[in-house]
Write an enzyme that holds these catalytic residues in place. Sequence first.
Site, mmCIF file in Angstrom:
data_model
loop_
_atom_site.group_PDB
_atom_site.id
_atom_site.type_symbol
_atom_site.label_atom_id
_atom_site.label_comp_id
_atom_site.label_asym_id
_atom_site.label_seq_id
_atom_site.Cartn_x
_atom_site.Cartn_y
_atom_site.Cartn_z
ATOM 1 C CE LYS A 148 -1.598 1.630 4.028
ATOM 2 N NZ LYS A 148 -1.355 3.059 4.313
ATOM 3 C CG ASN A 149 2.305 2.673 3.562
ATOM 4 O OD1 ASN A 149 1.158 3.046 3.280
ATOM 5 N ND2 ASN A 149 2.678 2.391 4.796
ATOM 6 N NE ARG A 176 -0.626 11.565 6.926
ATOM 7 C CZ ARG A 176 -0.134 12.795 6.885
ATOM 8 N NH1 ARG A 176 -0.906 13.801 7.172
ATOM 9 N NH2 ARG A 176 1.114 13.010 6.503
ATOM 10 C CB CYS A 180 -4.855 10.583 10.815
ATOM 11 S SG CYS A 180 -3.270 9.883 11.294
ATOM 12 N NE ARG A 204 0.952 10.604 9.813
ATOM 13 C CZ ARG A 204 0.357 9.604 9.169
ATOM 14 N NH1 ARG A 204 -0.804 9.188 9.581
ATOM 15 N NH2 ARG A 204 0.913 9.065 8.111
ATOM 16 C CB VAL A 221 3.273 18.473 5.357
ATOM 17 C CG1 VAL A 221 2.399 17.227 5.305
ATOM 18 C CG2 VAL A 221 2.402 19.732 5.447
ATOM 19 C CG ASP A 222 7.612 20.393 9.806
ATOM 20 O OD1 ASP A 222 6.928 19.353 9.846
ATOM 21 O OD2 ASP A 222 8.676 20.515 10.418
ATOM 22 C CG ASP A 231 3.206 1.430 9.309
ATOM 23 O OD1 ASP A 231 3.495 1.631 8.115
ATOM 24 O OD2 ASP A 231 2.930 2.339 10.108
ATOM 25 N NE ARG A 240 -6.995 4.799 5.173
ATOM 26 C CZ ARG A 240 -5.986 5.136 5.965
ATOM 27 N NH1 ARG A 240 -6.148 5.251 7.250
ATOM 28 N NH2 ARG A 240 -4.784 5.362 5.465
HETATM 29 C C1 EPZ Z 1 4.499 6.891 6.078
HETATM 30 O O1 EPZ Z 1 3.784 7.964 6.650
HETATM 31 C C2 EPZ Z 1 3.512 5.742 5.982
HETATM 32 N N1 EPZ Z 1 2.377 6.124 5.135
HETATM 33 C C3 EPZ Z 1 2.997 5.380 7.377
HETATM 34 O O2 EPZ Z 1 2.135 4.251 7.236
HETATM 35 C C4 EPZ Z 1 4.190 4.987 8.243
HETATM 36 O O3 EPZ Z 1 3.740 4.698 9.548
HETATM 37 C C5 EPZ Z 1 5.201 6.147 8.271
HETATM 38 O O4 EPZ Z 1 5.597 6.486 6.927
HETATM 39 C C6 EPZ Z 1 6.442 5.807 9.071
HETATM 40 O O5 EPZ Z 1 7.045 4.673 8.553
HETATM 41 C C7 EPZ Z 1 2.537 6.103 3.776
HETATM 42 O O6 EPZ Z 1 3.602 5.825 3.254
HETATM 43 C C8 EPZ Z 1 1.325 6.456 2.967
HETATM 44 P P1 EPZ Z 1 6.723 10.109 8.262
HETATM 45 P P2 EPZ Z 1 4.454 9.445 6.684
HETATM 46 O O7 EPZ Z 1 6.727 11.367 7.469
HETATM 47 O O8 EPZ Z 1 5.257 9.657 5.482
HETATM 48 C C9 EPZ Z 1 7.107 13.459 11.532
HETATM 49 C C10 EPZ Z 1 0.243 2.926 7.697
HETATM 50 O O9 EPZ Z 1 -0.248 2.472 8.741
HETATM 51 N N2 EPZ Z 1 7.078 14.433 10.415
HETATM 52 O O10 EPZ Z 1 7.877 9.164 8.153
HETATM 53 O O11 EPZ Z 1 3.377 10.417 7.000
HETATM 54 C C11 EPZ Z 1 5.755 12.824 11.757
HETATM 55 O O12 EPZ Z 1 4.945 13.622 12.599
HETATM 56 C C12 EPZ Z 1 0.756 4.347 7.655
HETATM 57 O O13 EPZ Z 1 0.369 2.287 6.622
HETATM 58 C C13 EPZ Z 1 7.316 15.767 10.677
HETATM 59 O O14 EPZ Z 1 7.535 16.167 11.827
HETATM 60 O O15 EPZ Z 1 5.401 9.294 7.966
HETATM 61 C C14 EPZ Z 1 6.080 11.519 12.412
HETATM 62 O O16 EPZ Z 1 6.230 11.732 13.799
HETATM 63 C C15 EPZ Z 1 0.586 5.066 8.985
HETATM 64 N N3 EPZ Z 1 7.286 16.651 9.654
HETATM 65 C C16 EPZ Z 1 7.456 11.163 11.827
HETATM 66 O O17 EPZ Z 1 7.937 12.361 11.188
HETATM 67 C C17 EPZ Z 1 7.039 16.268 8.357
HETATM 68 O O18 EPZ Z 1 7.043 17.122 7.443
HETATM 69 C C18 EPZ Z 1 7.397 10.068 10.785
HETATM 70 O O19 EPZ Z 1 6.489 10.485 9.786
HETATM 71 C C19 EPZ Z 1 6.795 14.898 8.114
HETATM 72 C C20 EPZ Z 1 6.826 13.995 9.153
#
Ligand code: EPZ
Length: 450
Positions: free
Chosen positions: A39-40, A109, A133, A138, A140-141, A326, A418
């Site tokens: 999925k991811n 997302r 969520c 979550r 996106v900074d 995950d 989902r």
């Molecule tokens: C991806 O989410 C996956 N989703 C998530 O899977 C997965 O848990 C996550 O990576 C971590 O492995 C998809 O790929 C669609 P991150 P993502 O950016 O990209 C912080 C599932 O269950 N952060 O690595 O959103 C954030 O708050 C889902 O399949 C910032 O601070 O995860 C978090 O604490 C859930 N600023 C940490 O980084 C940013 O701009 C990791 O988030 C971006 C992220």
Amino acid sequence: MAPSSRSSNSASSAESSNAVLHIQGGARLSGQAHVSGAKNSALVLLAGALLCPQDCRLRNVPSLLDIDRMMEILATLGVKVERDGTALVMNASHISQSKAPYELVSQLRASFFIIGPLLARLGIARVPLPGGCAIGARPVDLHVRGLQAMGANVQIDRGVVHAYIPGVRKRLQGARIYLDCPSVGATETLMMAATLAEGETILENAAQEPEVVDLANFCRAMGAKIRGAGTNTIVISGVPSLHTTDYAVIPDRIEAGTFLIAGAITHSDITVSPVVPEHLTAVIAKLRTVGATVLVEAPNRLRVIGADRYRATDLKTLPYPGFPTDMQAQFMSLLALSEGNSIVIENIFENRLRHVAELSRMGADIRVEGNTAIICGVPKLSGAPVVATDLRASAALVLAGLAAEGTTTLQGLQHLDRGYDNLEWKLKQLGADLRRIHGDAEPVLTYAPV
Ligand code: EPZ
């Protein structure tokens, strides 16, 4: 043969949220669990197809609500998207608009991933903030700051990210970007944006997840120049344009890990395929630590042999190659039944322990302090009515239901649908006793085999 792909996502989503899954615990499983495409990976590859002005064919795409939603979002941008079994054929030669609709983005997302490719292709992108969520804010900074480092003007106005490339050049500029944390999404957004930038982009402290590598390989198959994916430093040399490709999505390591725990928690002996064993190193190590036997039977097949009893262990979620966040909820279901005390620390998301309350309703003895769960193993779980709060929590509750004495009724199936491709049907094929009941109708077979 797995059931056919799902109907339109709005109907499926409504059906899912009104349905209840009845799980009769205690069944031993046998046979081979089939793993779908990741999925991811598929979601970000769909966004990556926006980079290509020609046909793109993606194979091994899972049948999920989230995929349906991403297809809808691409279609609103003018992308031609057609499903051909487990393949998707896309053509982004004419992107008709640069603004993604809020009502669709707010449901998914991952749709935020389109901002990098849109900006790189059109020089402008307007994408609503995905919002938080169940598991966290979550933010996106890191995506935004990286795009700004590449020369984009990015402003957030009333919940919408407005990004454009100023001046007449209309190409992003290569930059050296250090990510404060190894964000999967930010790494993927910036890698995609950099494929068409002018010059070289270096992403430092980049995420190393297999899905990042899959995206890099997909972009390289379209002619992008990327090296270092899978390490913490990725170097992208921009090219003027990309070209068509036919690419297969990697197997879903989280679905595979979920099946491994299904085998362990029901004390069964099953195989799981296709998988990439090295994508599951941390999960396999933890399963062995608690007493399960996990064998690599073939380059793309794992075998799990459950133990009569499991030992407690400690677990902390970390960026890849650490233990994946995950898989945290699913593994906690197993630890709830392990002998002794286990400590689980969730380091990635700030609110990803909500499954504890529902597992406790089934008799688990778990205490939460901040981002830490202290689990005191119990000899058995009892079936109970429970509600899923997020995608992986729903999987954890299914696993707990398979092991519990009596019947568990699970609501909130829209979360399950989902992210898992026909999970119930696949578990039923292994011998699990599951029935999805829609509304107050009589029990019906969830996915009639075709
Ligand atoms: C991806 O989410 C996956 N989703 C998530 O899977 C997965 O848990 C996550 O990576 C971590 O492995 C998809 O790929 C669609 P991150 P993502 O950016 O990209 C912080 C599932 O269950 N952060 O690595 O959103 C954030 O708050 C889902 O399949 C910032 O601070 O995860 C978090 O604490 C859930 N600023 C940490 O980084 C940013 O701009 C990791 O988030 C971006 C992220």
